[in-house]
Design a protein around this motif. Structure first.
Motif, PDB file in Angstrom:
ATOM      1  N   PHE A 207       0.829  -1.216   0.000  1.00 37.64           N
ATOM      2  CA  PHE A 207       0.000   0.000   0.000  1.00 37.64           C
ATOM      3  C   PHE A 207       0.856   1.256   0.000  1.00 37.64           C
ATOM      4  O   PHE A 207       0.547   2.242  -0.654  1.00 37.64           O
ATOM      5  CB  PHE A 207      -0.887   0.049   1.244  1.00 37.64           C
ATOM      6  N   LEU A 208       1.920   1.223   0.807  1.00 38.00           N
ATOM      7  CA  LEU A 208       2.665   2.455   0.997  1.00 38.00           C
ATOM      8  C   LEU A 208       3.540   2.782  -0.212  1.00 38.00           C
ATOM      9  O   LEU A 208       4.046   3.890  -0.327  1.00 38.00           O
ATOM     10  CB  LEU A 208       3.497   2.388   2.287  1.00 38.00           C
ATOM     11  N   THR A 209       3.723   1.825  -1.115  1.00 41.01           N
ATOM     12  CA  THR A 209       4.569   2.112  -2.271  1.00 41.01           C
ATOM     13  C   THR A 209       3.804   2.070  -3.596  1.00 41.01           C
ATOM     14  O   THR A 209       4.309   2.543  -4.608  1.00 41.01           O
ATOM     15  CB  THR A 209       5.731   1.095  -2.361  1.00 41.01           C
ATOM     16  N   ALA A 210       2.592   1.496  -3.606  1.00 40.19           N
ATOM     17  CA  ALA A 210       1.890   1.298  -4.882  1.00 40.19           C
ATOM     18  C   ALA A 210       1.543   2.630  -5.539  1.00 40.19           C
ATOM     19  O   ALA A 210       1.129   3.574  -4.879  1.00 40.19           O
ATOM     20  CB  ALA A 210       0.624   0.491  -4.647  1.00 40.19           C
TER      21      ALA A 210
ATOM     22  N   ASP B 107       3.501  13.237   4.813  1.00 36.49           N
ATOM     23  CA  ASP B 107       3.448  12.223   3.758  1.00 36.49           C
ATOM     24  C   ASP B 107       3.101  10.867   4.371  1.00 36.49           C
ATOM     25  O   ASP B 107       3.019  10.715   5.591  1.00 36.49           O
ATOM     26  CB  ASP B 107       4.733  12.192   2.927  1.00 36.49           C
ATOM     27  N   THR B 108       2.862   9.881   3.512  1.00 27.51           N
ATOM     28  CA  THR B 108       2.369   8.584   3.981  1.00 27.51           C
ATOM     29  C   THR B 108       3.332   7.932   4.962  1.00 27.51           C
ATOM     30  O   THR B 108       2.910   7.370   5.974  1.00 27.51           O
ATOM     31  CB  THR B 108       2.130   7.663   2.767  1.00 27.51           C
ATOM     32  N   ALA B 109       4.623   8.025   4.666  1.00 26.39           N
ATOM     33  CA  ALA B 109       5.609   7.397   5.548  1.00 26.39           C
ATOM     34  C   ALA B 109       5.561   8.039   6.937  1.00 26.39           C
ATOM     35  O   ALA B 109       5.626   7.348   7.960  1.00 26.39           O
ATOM     36  CB  ALA B 109       7.002   7.517   4.938  1.00 26.39           C
ATOM     37  N   ALA B 110       5.404   9.377   6.967  1.00 24.20           N
ATOM     38  CA  ALA B 110       5.325  10.059   8.257  1.00 24.20           C
ATOM     39  C   ALA B 110       4.070   9.624   9.015  1.00 24.20           C
ATOM     40  O   ALA B 110       4.114   9.358  10.221  1.00 24.20           O
ATOM     41  CB  ALA B 110       5.329  11.575   8.043  1.00 24.20           C
ATOM     42  N   LEU B 111       2.963   9.533   8.305  1.00 24.76           N
ATOM     43  CA  LEU B 111       1.715   9.087   8.934  1.00 24.76           C
ATOM     44  C   LEU B 111       1.879   7.685   9.513  1.00 24.76           C
ATOM     45  O   LEU B 111       1.385   7.374  10.598  1.00 24.76           O
ATOM     46  CB  LEU B 111       0.577   9.052   7.907  1.00 24.76           C
ATOM     47  N   ARG B 142      -8.110  11.948   3.387  1.00 24.25           N
ATOM     48  CA  ARG B 142      -8.593  10.610   3.716  1.00 24.25           C
ATOM     49  C   ARG B 142      -7.514   9.727   4.335  1.00 24.25           C
ATOM     50  O   ARG B 142      -7.794   8.879   5.176  1.00 24.25           O
ATOM     51  CB  ARG B 142      -9.162   9.948   2.448  1.00 24.25           C
ATOM     52  N   ALA B 143      -6.254   9.947   3.916  1.00 27.57           N
ATOM     53  CA  ALA B 143      -5.166   9.097   4.406  1.00 27.57           C
ATOM     54  C   ALA B 143      -4.938   9.270   5.905  1.00 27.57           C
ATOM     55  O   ALA B 143      -4.486   8.356   6.602  1.00 27.57           O
ATOM     56  CB  ALA B 143      -3.876   9.430   3.651  1.00 27.57           C
ATOM     57  N   LEU B 144      -5.304  10.433   6.406  1.00 30.40           N
ATOM     58  CA  LEU B 144      -5.014  10.766   7.804  1.00 30.40           C
ATOM     59  C   LEU B 144      -5.727   9.836   8.784  1.00 30.40           C
ATOM     60  O   LEU B 144      -5.193   9.463   9.823  1.00 30.40           O
ATOM     61  CB  LEU B 144      -5.479  12.206   8.041  1.00 30.40           C
ATOM     62  N   THR B 145      -6.951   9.477   8.456  1.00 29.22           N
ATOM     63  CA  THR B 145      -7.734   8.619   9.354  1.00 29.22           C
ATOM     64  C   THR B 145      -7.619   7.157   8.951  1.00 29.22           C
ATOM     65  O   THR B 145      -8.389   6.327   9.408  1.00 29.22           O
ATOM     66  CB  THR B 145      -9.211   9.021   9.314  1.00 29.22           C
ATOM     67  N   LEU B 146      -6.679   6.862   8.079  1.00 25.47           N
ATOM     68  CA  LEU B 146      -6.559   5.510   7.548  1.00 25.47           C
ATOM     69  C   LEU B 146      -5.231   4.853   7.918  1.00 25.47           C
ATOM     70  O   LEU B 146      -5.191   3.710   8.355  1.00 25.47           O
ATOM     71  CB  LEU B 146      -6.688   5.570   6.017  1.00 25.47           C
ATOM     72  N   VAL B 147      -4.164   5.580   7.745  1.00 26.99           N
ATOM     73  CA  VAL B 147      -2.842   4.964   7.897  1.00 26.99           C
ATOM     74  C   VAL B 147      -2.460   4.747   9.367  1.00 26.99           C
ATOM     75  O   VAL B 147      -2.031   3.649   9.730  1.00 26.99           O
ATOM     76  CB  VAL B 147      -1.777   5.779   7.125  1.00 26.99           C
ATOM     77  N   PRO B 148      -2.632   5.742  10.250  1.00 26.82           N
ATOM     78  CA  PRO B 148      -2.278   5.471  11.656  1.00 26.82           C
ATOM     79  C   PRO B 148      -3.241   4.461  12.300  1.00 26.82           C
ATOM     80  O   PRO B 148      -4.355   4.289  11.837  1.00 26.82           O
ATOM     81  CB  PRO B 148      -2.407   6.843  12.324  1.00 26.82           C
ATOM     82  N   ASP B 149      -2.797   3.848  13.370  1.00 29.48           N
ATOM     83  CA  ASP B 149      -3.534   2.714  13.932  1.00 29.48           C
ATOM     84  C   ASP B 149      -4.668   3.131  14.872  1.00 29.48           C
ATOM     85  O   ASP B 149      -5.442   2.289  15.325  1.00 29.48           O
ATOM     86  CB  ASP B 149      -2.548   1.806  14.681  1.00 29.48           C
ATOM     87  N   TYR B 150      -4.754   4.409  15.182  1.00 30.26           N
ATOM     88  CA  TYR B 150      -5.740   4.859  16.165  1.00 30.26           C
ATOM     89  C   TYR B 150      -6.409   6.139  15.675  1.00 30.26           C
ATOM     90  O   TYR B 150      -5.754   7.021  15.125  1.00 30.26           O
ATOM     91  CB  TYR B 150      -5.025   5.102  17.512  1.00 30.26           C
TER      92      TYR B 150
END
Ligand code: SF4
Lengths: 481, 213
Positions: A207-210, B107-111, B142-150
């Protein structure tokens, strides 16, 4: 696969496959437990809404309205999706849809895509087609991951890996995950929590790279261009949100006239499907949104036999299906044979009526006979598809195709008439229940007389319940009040 | 002929039985279903709380004055310290304490490296126990409430609609919407429910009512 996909090439006909399935006690136990559990949950949450029948009536009518004016709604959808920044493609058959998706992925320069569980892309054999062209598609729904790692086939619409138990899943993860990416952790047990955690870690790096995702769609609203995806795990949201390019493949029958019609379908679908008031996640999106989600969105509108189905005035109602799988869970035949026996992407009662229509009855001649015509599927269906009626219609077609105006064909035409009338249908069911009792020995029937003989040749048929499903349902609903 | 024209032509010939002058409105849609499944005496917020809890999420009620302390208590209970903060979240609601607030853009990695996220919501739905996010102020991408676990979500009682028809009418379909009913879950392994496959495993909803009940 044949030209249109749908049917698994080399799959045995239903009677042969069903016989194998019936000989597998583990499979039957898994199926029984699963279908019973989901069925009970569904009945409970449907009973919470005392206007359930009114919702079904509305849903059936909306679907009818859409089907009768499908060209208009598709053009409107195309216009609104385009206005919102998306691109619409039209695919006449599986081959064309596969070519379109492959070209779109190639244009991004990527060789990997993440996928949300999608019946339309299974139907066209997209993953296999992409693989031939050097593109790896990763299924991200947990059950689809299990199916993919096992080089297996889905056996249920909602829970595709229902035929596998936890130990089989553990062994599969331990043996196969490493070939697809992050290996399963050392010492993995068969606890569902641990298995889900292993899947989470395995898929997260994807997911994180796609950069490219492929999805199906549950609904698309013609007036706004909004696409709707209903799911539980969040893998759908991952695919809809993180990649740069999103490609959605959608059967042309999934369009709805307007955004407001979701008020009917979002009440019916989760309750009919998972037996929940609402599924954990529903995502809706309209074209692309600056700074949030993919910057490119492609919607592929798939025909692949649907217009032929539309041309059949009895069979066209099947296009209303919202793939909730309620009919599978109430079907006495499905419960014993499982999904693989149907030899098609679409199993159970809906598969028995949809598959022959999509591919032509000559390619799925045994499927319309894979039913006891007990009527439970019709009662369960949230969009009121009269599956028994379509089954007898298709049986008559198959019989006619095979030998013209035989006694069987005439009998089935008569049955079609009975099924057209709710009163006659109820009377016939009662008669069947009585007749079944007279025929049954220890609750099993040996060889059935008349048109059903071909079906019962290879197996015992469970005796029809002493009371019809309809009368049982009515009584139990009354008890609830 | 393009496939577009071919498919449209096939649809039109398949529908030869539909009279040429029939309009969609000529196919009647009976609308006898209810606009709301709440009984007249039922309290929206009570039903909402009960139904959210049915998904094994937690609902905590508070009044505006008690909000920062309630947020602090939830975060402490969950051991979440490093949190994503969406643009537009009212800073006066944030409790003082050991928490690290990471403002957008991330970014996604930071999230992925954070413990969780805190957001507001657009609409709640009582009958289904759902919160809807529309990426408006305080809700984030949308990614904000999706990627982190809580995910901790703050919702005001007046944002809670009775039922789906009411909720859909309040929402703007042009925005990307996420309907959240409990944490991410799967039942794919022997139908055992497991929370959290890809989305947040833990969902805390803080319901702000005008006065503490
Ligand atoms: S036919 Fe009806 S019950 Fe079966 S999957 Fe489709 S919508 Fe659901």
């Amino acid at each position: 696969m044949n030209g249109r996909g749908v049917v698994w090439l080399g799959a045995p006909s239903f009677p042969v496959a069903a016989k194998q399935a019936l000989a597998d006690p583990q499979l039957r136990a898994n199926l029984k437990r699963a279908t019973t559990t989901i069925r009970d949950k569904r009945l409970a949450v449907a009973a919470e809404l005392d206007d359930w029948e009114a919702l079904r009536d509305a849903a059936a009518a909306i679907k009818k309205r859409t089907a009768r004016h499908l060209d208009r709604y598709l053009l409107q959808l195309e216009e609104s999706v385009t206005a919102a920044g998306g691109t619409v493609h039209w695919a006449a058959d599986a081959g064309e849809a596969n070519r379109i998706v492959t070209e779109l992925v190639r244009a991004t320069g990527e060789t990997e895509v993440v996928k949300i569980k999608s019946m339309a892309t299974q139907e066209i054999g997209l993953n296999e087609h992409l693989a031939v062209h050097g593109i790896t598609a990763y299924e991200t729904d947990l059950a689809e991951l299990i199916v993919q790692l096992g080089d297996d086939r889905p056996s249920h619409i909602l829970v595709p890996a229902i035929h596998k138990n936890r130990t089989e899943i553990r062994d599969l993860f331990a043996a196969e995950m490493a070939h697809w990416g992050r290996p399963a952790p050392e010492g993995l047990t068969d606890a569902p929590r641990e298995l889900a955690e292993a899947a989470r870690r395995h898929l997260r790096e994807k997911f994180l790279t796609a950069k490219v995702a492929v999805s199906g769609a549950n609904f698309a609203c013609a007036d706004t261009g909004t696409v709707v995806i209903v799911e539980s795990e969040g893998n759908g949201r991952m695919c809809l949100t993180l990649p740069e390019t999103l490609i959605t493949v959608m059967g042309i029958e999934k369009v709805l006239p307007s955004w407001s019609e979701l008020e009917v379908f979002l009440q019916l679908l989760p309750r009919s499907s998972t037996g929940e008031r609402m599924n954990p996640y529903t995502s809706t999106f309209t074209g692309t949104t600056e700074g949030d989600g993919p910057s490119a969105f492609h919607l592929v509108l798939l025909d692949n036999g649907r217009t032929d189905t539309l041309a059949d005035r009895v069979g066209r109602q099947v296009l209303a299906c919202i793939r909730c799988s309620a009919c599978l869970n109430v079907c006495p035949v499905y419960e014993r044979t499982g999904g693989h026996a149907y030899g098609s992407v679409y199993p159970g009662p809906i598969g028995a009526v949809l598959t022959p229509q999509l591919v032509g009855p000559e390619h799925a001649a045994s499927l319309p006979f894979a039913s006891t015509l007990c009527g439970a599927c019709y009662e369960a269906c949230p969009v009121k598809i009269d599956i028994p009626r379509v089954l007898t219609h298709l049986r008559a077609e198959v019989v006619e195709a095979q030998g013209g105006r035989t006694a069987e064909a005439l009998a089935l035409k008569a049955a079609g008439k009975v099924l057209d009338s709710p009163h006659l249908f109820a009377a016939a069911q009662k008669a069947a229940a009585l007749g079944g009792k007279a025929l049954a020995r220890k609750g099993r029937i040996g060889r059935l007389p008349g048109p059903a003989a071909g079906w019962s040749d290879t197996r015992d048929t469970p005796a029809p319940p002493a009371e019809s499903f309809r009368s049982w349902w009515r009584k139990n609903k009354e008890d609830d009040r | 002929m393009s496939s577009r024209e071919a498919i449209l032509a096939r649809i039109r010939s398949a529908l030869a039985d539909v009279p040429a002058d029939e309009t969609p409105e000529d196919v009647p849609v009976p609308r006898a279903y209810r606009r709301s499944h709440l009984a007249p005496a039922e309290d929206r917020t009570a039903v909402f709380s009960e139904r959210v809890a049915d998904y094994r999420a937690t609902v905590t009620r508070t009044d505006p004055a008690g909000l920062p302390a309630t947020i602090a208590a939830r975060l402490t209970a969950r051991g979440a310290e490093r949190l994503a903060l969406p643009a537009g979240f009212p800073l006066e609601l944030l409790p003082a304490g050991p928490w690290e607030w990471h403002p957008e853009p991330l970014d996604t990695a930071a999230l992925d490296g954070l413990d969780g996220t805190i957001t507001l919501a657009a609409v709640g739905i009582a009958v289904t126990g759902t919160i809807v996010l529309d990426t408006g102020p305080g809700q984030g991408r949308r990614a904000l409430t999706l990627v982190p676990d809580y995910h901790l979500c703050v919702i005001r009682s007046e944002q809670i609609a009775e039922d789906l028809p009411d909720a859909l009418a309040r929402l703007d379909p042009a925005r990307p919407l996420t309907f959240v009913s409990g944490p991410s879950a799967t039942s794919d392994i022997e139908l055992d429910r497991v929370e959290g496959v890809h989305g947040p495993r833990t969902l805390d909803v803080v319901l702000v009512t005008p006065e503490q009940p």
